[in-house]
Scaffold this active site. Structure first.
Site, PDB file in Angstrom:
ATOM      1  N   ASP A 154      44.880  38.820  36.915  1.00 25.57           N
ATOM      2  CA  ASP A 154      45.161  37.656  37.751  1.00 25.57           C
ATOM      3  C   ASP A 154      45.830  38.020  39.061  1.00 25.57           C
ATOM      4  O   ASP A 154      46.393  39.107  39.220  1.00 25.57           O
ATOM      5  CB  ASP A 154      46.097  36.700  37.016  1.00 25.57           C
ATOM      6  CG  ASP A 154      47.516  37.245  36.943  1.00 25.57           C
ATOM      7  OD1 ASP A 154      47.688  38.346  36.385  1.00 25.57           O
ATOM      8  OD2 ASP A 154      48.441  36.593  37.475  1.00 25.57           O
ATOM      9  N   ASP A 212      49.410  50.297  35.115  1.00 27.40           N
ATOM     10  CA  ASP A 212      49.863  50.570  36.478  1.00 27.40           C
ATOM     11  C   ASP A 212      51.014  51.569  36.395  1.00 27.40           C
ATOM     12  O   ASP A 212      50.793  52.777  36.410  1.00 27.40           O
ATOM     13  CB  ASP A 212      50.250  49.245  37.143  1.00 27.40           C
ATOM     14  CG  ASP A 212      50.634  49.406  38.604  1.00 27.40           C
ATOM     15  OD1 ASP A 212      50.478  50.508  39.140  1.00 27.40           O
ATOM     16  OD2 ASP A 212      51.092  48.419  39.212  1.00 27.40           O
ATOM     17  N   ARG A 241      41.533  34.909  36.493  1.00 22.33           N
ATOM     18  CA  ARG A 241      41.391  35.661  35.246  1.00 22.33           C
ATOM     19  C   ARG A 241      40.030  35.476  34.600  1.00 22.33           C
ATOM     20  O   ARG A 241      39.537  36.351  33.910  1.00 22.33           O
ATOM     21  CB  ARG A 241      42.422  35.186  34.215  1.00 22.33           C
ATOM     22  CG  ARG A 241      43.847  35.541  34.524  1.00 22.33           C
ATOM     23  CD  ARG A 241      44.693  35.256  33.281  1.00 22.33           C
ATOM     24  NE  ARG A 241      46.109  35.167  33.553  1.00 22.33           N
ATOM     25  CZ  ARG A 241      46.936  36.206  33.628  1.00 22.33           C
ATOM     26  NH1 ARG A 241      46.471  37.428  33.467  1.00 22.33           N
ATOM     27  NH2 ARG A 241      48.219  36.035  33.858  1.00 22.33           N
ATOM     28  N   PHE A 282      44.589  46.379  44.343  1.00 21.47           N
ATOM     29  CA  PHE A 282      44.900  45.273  43.450  1.00 21.47           C
ATOM     30  C   PHE A 282      43.601  44.684  42.920  1.00 21.47           C
ATOM     31  O   PHE A 282      42.638  44.516  43.660  1.00 21.47           O
ATOM     32  CB  PHE A 282      45.756  44.213  44.153  1.00 21.47           C
ATOM     33  CG  PHE A 282      46.414  43.294  43.175  1.00 21.47           C
ATOM     34  CD1 PHE A 282      47.544  43.700  42.476  1.00 21.47           C
ATOM     35  CD2 PHE A 282      45.886  42.038  42.914  1.00 21.47           C
ATOM     36  CE1 PHE A 282      48.145  42.869  41.536  1.00 21.47           C
ATOM     37  CE2 PHE A 282      46.479  41.195  41.970  1.00 21.47           C
ATOM     38  CZ  PHE A 282      47.611  41.612  41.287  1.00 21.47           C
TER      39      PHE A 282
END
Ligand code: IMP
Ligand code: MG
Length: 176
Positions: free
Chosen positions: A159, A103, A165, A152
């Site tokens: 997660d 990210d 996950r 996202f």
């Protein structure tokens, strides 16, 4: 499987598996298995590492670091902390750091600096996803599975507040 509101299927498990195999081939092509230590960043990289391991030479060593940069929120806290260190001696070895997603790059930059400080001969990085977000530090992973738009992501190690996950597919939510 129930997901929080706003998430939609983005990458199916077969597409992920195909790309992980390709990435393993690329890593193998440019590495000496005798010297290679794959260091996964917990907890997100656990599934990706396990799948890479099945494709790489049996002599390759695996270890994990645990870092924390995110709380239960979906934006980076801007700080990275070493929560649990690897045990394998990486001095004079070729390290490939593995993470689920790139990210801001803070996590990988921190981990790469740590490996260099431990005397690794080389440090390269492999991420399954790289988010297009105008990365402030211009850190770029050596091997990228998929370049993905802002948003996202959950599933395949990723997660949302510790959950989702284990899902074999990856789901995306639009940026809010
Ligand atoms: P960075 O340090 O900003 O590059 O953030 C990388 C870490 O943040 C990864 O190891 C992930 O755990 C987490 N992260 C960043 N984006 C997402 C996402 O979309 N879903 C889940 N976790 C994420
Ligand atoms: Mg993570």
């Amino acid at each position: 499987m129930p997901l929080p509101d706003g998430f939609f299927l983005y990458l199916g498990s077969e597409r992920i598996a195909g790309r992980v195999r390709e990435m393993a081939r690329l890593i193998a092509r440019d590495s000496d298995p005798e010297r290679l230590v794959v260091v996964g960043i917990l907890q997100g990289a656990a599934l990706f590492c396990a799948d890479l391991a099945r494709e790489l030479d049996g002599r390759v060593r695996y270890d994990f670091l645990r870092l924390a940069s995110y709380g239960d929120e979906t934006t980076s806290s801007g700080r990275v902390r070493l929560v649990h260190d690897r045990q394998t001696d990486v001095e004079n070895q070729d390290v490939v750091l593995v993470d689920d997603i790139h990210d801001t790059g803070l996590t990988l930059r921190f981990a790469a600096g740590h490996m260099a400080a431990l005397g690794a001969r080389s440090v390269r990085t492999a991420v399954l996803l790289a988010k297009g977000n105008g990365r402030p530090d211009h850190f770029r992973a050596h091997w990228i599975g998929f370049e993905v738009p802002r948003g996202f992501y959950v599933g395949y190690g990723l997660d949302f507040a510790g959950r989702y996950r284990g899902m074999p597919d990856i789901y995306r939510r639009e940026p809010q």
